[in-house]
Design a protein around this motif. Sequence first.
Motif, mmCIF file in Angstrom:
data_model
loop_
_atom_site.group_PDB
_atom_site.id
_atom_site.type_symbol
_atom_site.label_atom_id
_atom_site.label_comp_id
_atom_site.label_asym_id
_atom_site.label_seq_id
_atom_site.Cartn_x
_atom_site.Cartn_y
_atom_site.Cartn_z
ATOM 1 N N MET A 1 0.839 -1.181 0.000
ATOM 2 C CA MET A 1 0.000 0.000 0.000
ATOM 3 C C MET A 1 0.886 1.248 0.000
ATOM 4 S SD MET A 1 -2.950 0.984 2.700
ATOM 5 C CE MET A 1 -2.542 2.431 3.606
ATOM 6 N N VAL A 2 0.629 2.146 -0.905
ATOM 7 C CA VAL A 2 1.385 3.397 -1.008
ATOM 8 C C VAL A 2 0.578 4.513 -0.373
ATOM 9 C CG1 VAL A 2 2.333 5.103 -2.585
ATOM 10 C CG2 VAL A 2 2.536 2.678 -3.117
ATOM 11 N N ILE A 3 1.241 5.219 0.529
ATOM 12 C CA ILE A 3 0.615 6.381 1.162
ATOM 13 C C ILE A 3 1.171 7.623 0.477
ATOM 14 C CG2 ILE A 3 0.373 7.706 3.290
ATOM 15 C CD1 ILE A 3 0.739 5.054 4.818
ATOM 16 N N ASN A 4 0.294 8.367 -0.164
ATOM 17 C CA ASN A 4 0.738 9.603 -0.807
ATOM 18 C C ASN A 4 1.158 10.613 0.248
ATOM 19 O OD1 ASN A 4 0.341 8.775 -3.438
ATOM 20 N ND2 ASN A 4 -1.784 9.413 -3.432
ATOM 21 N N ARG A 5 2.240 11.262 -0.006
ATOM 22 C CA ARG A 5 2.774 12.282 0.891
ATOM 23 C C ARG A 5 2.622 13.645 0.236
ATOM 24 N NH1 ARG A 5 3.225 9.296 5.428
ATOM 25 N NH2 ARG A 5 4.451 7.411 5.101
ATOM 26 N N ASP A 6 1.418 13.940 -0.243
ATOM 27 C CA ASP A 6 1.194 15.164 -1.010
ATOM 28 C C ASP A 6 1.581 16.416 -0.252
ATOM 29 O OD1 ASP A 6 0.235 13.695 -3.166
ATOM 30 O OD2 ASP A 6 -1.840 13.808 -2.468
ATOM 31 N N ARG A 7 1.267 16.462 1.012
ATOM 32 C CA ARG A 7 1.580 17.665 1.808
ATOM 33 C C ARG A 7 3.076 17.937 1.810
ATOM 34 N NH1 ARG A 7 0.624 18.156 8.297
ATOM 35 N NH2 ARG A 7 1.604 20.167 8.556
ATOM 36 N N TYR A 8 3.858 16.899 2.082
ATOM 37 C CA TYR A 8 5.309 17.064 2.158
ATOM 38 C C TYR A 8 5.919 17.242 0.778
ATOM 39 C CZ TYR A 8 4.233 15.435 6.798
ATOM 40 O OH TYR A 8 3.685 15.303 8.040
ATOM 41 N N LEU A 9 5.405 16.515 -0.205
ATOM 42 C CA LEU A 9 5.899 16.656 -1.570
ATOM 43 C C LEU A 9 5.655 18.069 -2.076
ATOM 44 C CD1 LEU A 9 7.139 15.389 -4.077
ATOM 45 C CD2 LEU A 9 4.852 14.633 -4.731
ATOM 46 N N ASN A 10 4.480 18.602 -1.830
ATOM 47 C CA ASN A 10 4.171 19.968 -2.272
ATOM 48 C C ASN A 10 5.039 21.004 -1.578
ATOM 49 O OD1 ASN A 10 2.257 19.124 -4.110
ATOM 50 N ND2 ASN A 10 0.594 19.205 -2.631
ATOM 51 N N THR A 25 13.418 15.219 8.151
ATOM 52 C CA THR A 25 13.608 14.497 9.407
ATOM 53 C C THR A 25 12.340 13.747 9.785
ATOM 54 O OG1 THR A 25 12.878 16.353 10.767
ATOM 55 C CG2 THR A 25 15.226 16.243 10.262
ATOM 56 N N GLY A 26 12.498 12.781 10.655
ATOM 57 C CA GLY A 26 11.358 12.012 11.144
ATOM 58 C C GLY A 26 11.825 10.718 11.769
ATOM 59 N N ILE A 27 10.923 10.040 12.427
ATOM 60 C CA ILE A 27 11.261 8.771 13.058
ATOM 61 C C ILE A 27 11.568 7.736 11.983
ATOM 62 C CG2 ILE A 27 9.869 9.252 15.104
ATOM 63 C CD1 ILE A 27 7.746 7.352 13.964
ATOM 64 N N MET A 28 12.197 6.652 12.395
ATOM 65 C CA MET A 28 12.513 5.579 11.455
ATOM 66 C C MET A 28 11.241 5.023 10.831
ATOM 67 S SD MET A 28 15.485 3.539 13.569
ATOM 68 C CE MET A 28 15.360 2.136 12.491
ATOM 69 N N ARG A 29 11.338 4.686 9.547
ATOM 70 C CA ARG A 29 10.275 4.011 8.803
ATOM 71 C C ARG A 29 9.009 4.841 8.655
ATOM 72 N NH1 ARG A 29 11.481 -0.199 6.556
ATOM 73 N NH2 ARG A 29 9.393 -1.033 6.521
ATOM 74 N N CYS A 30 9.159 6.175 8.604
ATOM 75 C CA CYS A 30 7.977 7.029 8.430
ATOM 76 C C CYS A 30 7.792 7.471 6.983
ATOM 77 C CB CYS A 30 8.036 8.236 9.360
ATOM 78 S SG CYS A 30 9.276 9.454 8.917
ATOM 79 N N GLY A 31 8.728 7.119 6.088
ATOM 80 C CA GLY A 31 8.564 7.432 4.676
ATOM 81 C C GLY A 31 9.473 8.499 4.117
ATOM 82 N N LEU A 36 11.617 11.007 -0.943
ATOM 83 C CA LEU A 36 12.671 11.549 -1.794
ATOM 84 C C LEU A 36 13.008 10.656 -2.973
ATOM 85 C CD1 LEU A 36 15.035 12.937 0.959
ATOM 86 C CD2 LEU A 36 13.551 14.220 -0.568
ATOM 87 N N PHE A 37 13.248 9.377 -2.725
ATOM 88 C CA PHE A 37 13.732 8.479 -3.771
ATOM 89 C C PHE A 37 12.646 8.042 -4.739
ATOM 90 C CE2 PHE A 37 17.168 7.096 -0.577
ATOM 91 C CZ PHE A 37 18.010 8.109 -1.003
ATOM 92 N N GLU A 38 11.402 8.109 -4.360
ATOM 93 C CA GLU A 38 10.323 7.692 -5.255
ATOM 94 C C GLU A 38 9.472 8.888 -5.692
ATOM 95 O OE1 GLU A 38 9.943 4.622 -6.475
ATOM 96 O OE2 GLU A 38 11.657 3.915 -5.317
ATOM 97 N N LEU A 39 8.805 9.530 -4.749
ATOM 98 C CA LEU A 39 7.839 10.570 -5.095
ATOM 99 C C LEU A 39 8.504 11.812 -5.688
ATOM 100 C CD1 LEU A 39 5.465 10.291 -2.008
ATOM 101 C CD2 LEU A 39 5.231 9.207 -4.251
ATOM 102 N N TYR A 40 9.539 12.320 -5.026
ATOM 103 C CA TYR A 40 10.204 13.522 -5.542
ATOM 104 C C TYR A 40 10.947 13.210 -6.841
ATOM 105 C CZ TYR A 40 12.417 18.114 -5.361
ATOM 106 O OH TYR A 40 12.816 19.398 -5.644
ATOM 107 N N HIS A 41 11.523 12.024 -6.915
ATOM 108 C CA HIS A 41 12.202 11.595 -8.140
ATOM 109 C C HIS A 41 11.211 11.562 -9.303
ATOM 110 C CE1 HIS A 41 15.566 9.156 -10.031
ATOM 111 N NE2 HIS A 41 14.600 9.133 -10.938
ATOM 112 N N GLU A 42 10.035 10.991 -9.087
ATOM 113 C CA GLU A 42 8.993 10.969 -10.120
ATOM 114 C C GLU A 42 8.589 12.386 -10.525
ATOM 115 O OE1 GLU A 42 5.576 8.681 -9.020
ATOM 116 O OE2 GLU A 42 6.772 6.895 -8.635
ATOM 117 N N TYR A 43 8.462 13.271 -9.544
ATOM 118 C CA TYR A 43 8.118 14.666 -9.849
ATOM 119 C C TYR A 43 9.193 15.297 -10.731
ATOM 120 C CZ TYR A 43 8.147 19.666 -9.471
ATOM 121 O OH TYR A 43 8.230 20.998 -9.788
#
Length: 66
Positions: A1-10, A25-31, A36-43
């Motif tokens: 399941m992919v959780i869109n991170r639209d808020r952070y990506l925008n 920054t963020g806790i481990m395994r929060c995305g 960066l490597f998937e969503l921002y790269h695609e953008y």
Amino acid sequence: MVINRDRYLNKLIARKENGLIKVITGIMRCGKSFLLFELYHEYLNSVGVSDDNIVELALDEAINAK
């Protein structure tokens, strides 16, 4: 399941050209890496940036620790 991170990506997209380094920054395994490597790269690809002009460096990999 992919959780869109639209808020952070925008937020990244809106500040892309301001000349400052972005720190994610963020806790481990929060995305963080997925953002960066998937969503921002695609953008970046969608706006015409080729993979040859994108540098990705995972600092948690042993090969990049030195």
